[in-house]
Design an enzyme around this catalytic site. Structure first.
Site, PDB file in Angstrom:
ATOM      1  N   GLY A   1      13.942  13.973  -2.974  1.00 14.07           N
ATOM      2  CA  GLY A   1      13.549  12.671  -2.448  1.00 14.07           C
ATOM      3  C   GLY A   1      13.808  11.485  -3.349  1.00 14.07           C
TER       4      GLY A   1
ATOM      5  CD  GLU B   1      11.901  -2.736  18.243  1.00 18.89           C
ATOM      6  OE1 GLU B   1      12.128  -2.000  19.211  1.00 18.89           O
ATOM      7  OE2 GLU B   1      12.637  -3.700  17.936  1.00 18.89           O
TER       8      GLU B   1
ATOM      9  CE1 TYR C   1       9.024  10.540  -8.203  1.00 19.36           C
ATOM     10  CE2 TYR C   1       8.420  10.524  -5.882  1.00 19.36           C
ATOM     11  CZ  TYR C   1       8.198  10.116  -7.185  1.00 19.36           C
ATOM     12  OH  TYR C   1       7.127   9.308  -7.464  1.00 19.36           O
TER      13      TYR C   1
ATOM     14  CB  THR D   1       1.228   4.767  -1.881  1.00 19.87           C
ATOM     15  OG1 THR D   1       1.509   6.166  -1.821  1.00 19.87           O
ATOM     16  CG2 THR D   1       0.119   4.514  -2.892  1.00 19.87           C
TER      17      THR D   1
ATOM     18  N   GLY E   1       1.381  11.347   6.925  1.00 20.97           N
ATOM     19  CA  GLY E   1       1.990  10.018   6.982  1.00 20.97           C
ATOM     20  C   GLY E   1       3.484  10.023   6.721  1.00 20.97           C
TER      21      GLY E   1
ATOM     22  CB  SER F   1       3.095   3.821 -10.041  1.00 18.98           C
ATOM     23  OG  SER F   1       3.939   2.944  -9.327  1.00 18.98           O
TER      24      SER F   1
ATOM     25  CE  LYS G   1       3.309   5.517   2.432  1.00 15.96           C
ATOM     26  NZ  LYS G   1       4.491   6.410   2.508  1.00 15.96           N
TER      27      LYS G   1
ATOM     28  CB  SER H   1       6.487   1.353  -7.132  1.00 15.42           C
ATOM     29  OG  SER H   1       6.706   2.084  -5.959  1.00 15.42           O
TER      30      SER H   1
END
Length: 249
Positions: free
Chosen positions: A230, A77, A209, A61, A131, A14, A65, A16
């Site tokens: 990325g 929106e 990436y 992820t 996605g 991960s 998603k 993140s």
């Protein structure tokens, strides 16, 4: 303790968790933690929230998603138009949990792409239609850039890699890879096009990436094309998520 985390399956590695853990340390943000929550079915989300009352935000992820959307109380929106959510803000009101969904992929992609765009980048080829491509299409439409989606198995509105002619490559100067091709450990894979047609007016953007220079970017660069991986998109979308979770908008 405020908790943030990532839901998906599997979660073998991960970005993140590493990013936010380092952010908390480097910026002296105390009493915050970022955890991984590998849930195979999105139906496990309500139970996860009950078991983790300190959750203030989640990243989302693969493969959740899209499937997560019916579980949300509200959706911004942009995420609604894109049809995918990768960020959830969690709040409690009068004992009830309130979930709002966002898509920060679009922000990250647009922010990292715009400085690179030149007048010749009026048409794009998008490799893949999963996605990740949803956010890319949304941004290109917003920027008035025409695009053609290229896939391995024909679907409505797409073309096959074998149908990407030299003329198409010459007229579409922006090339965007949204597939896992080239991602570690399969670093020798790449979108199969005629790279000899590319030149200095082309821009090749790869959402991958890891590695930082994929075979797709390397082949494009060898022909003089500008390239972008990325990583900045990932950083931008992470910071956008942090702003959303903390109402810094």
């Amino acid at each position: 303790m405020k908790t943030y985390g990532l839901i998906g399956f599997p979660l073998s590695h991960s970005f993140s968790k590493k990013y936010f853990t380092e952010k908390f340390i480097n910026e002296g943000i105390k009493d915050h933690q970022y955890e991984l929550f590998p849930i195979e079915s999105i139906k496990s989300l309500p139970d996860l929230l009950v078991k983790n009352p300190s959750l203030y935000g989640l990243n989302v992820t693969i493969p959740h998603k899209v499937a997560v959307m019916p579980f949300l109380n509200d959706i911004e929106e942009a995420a609604e138009k894109i049809g995918a959510v990768n960020c959830i803000a969690i709040r409690s009101f009068e004992g009830e949990t309130y979930l709002k969904g966002f898509n920060t992929d679009a922000f990250g992609f647009e922010t990292s792409l715009k400085p690179l765009l030149e007048p010749q980048h009026k048409k794009a080829l998008i490799f893949g239609d999963g996605g990740a491509a949803k956010a890319v299409k949304y941004v290109l439409e917003k920027l008035n850039i025409q695009f053609q989606v290229v896939v391995r198995k024909a679907t409505e509105g797409t073309i096959l890699y074998t149908q990407v002619t030299d003329e198409i490559l010459q007229s579409h100067k922006l090339l965007i890879n949204t597939t896992p091709l080239g991602m570690s450990p399969n670093i020798d894979t790449f979108p199969e096009i005629n790279y000899n047609i590319l030149g200095k007016d082309h821009l090749a953007y790869d959402l991958v990436y890891n590695p930082l220079e994929t075979a797709f970017l390397l082949k494009a660069a060898e022909q003089g094309a500008k390239t972008k991986n990325g990583l900045e998109m990932l950083h931008q979308q992470a910071e956008k998520a942090w702003c959303i979770w903390n109402n810094i908008l």
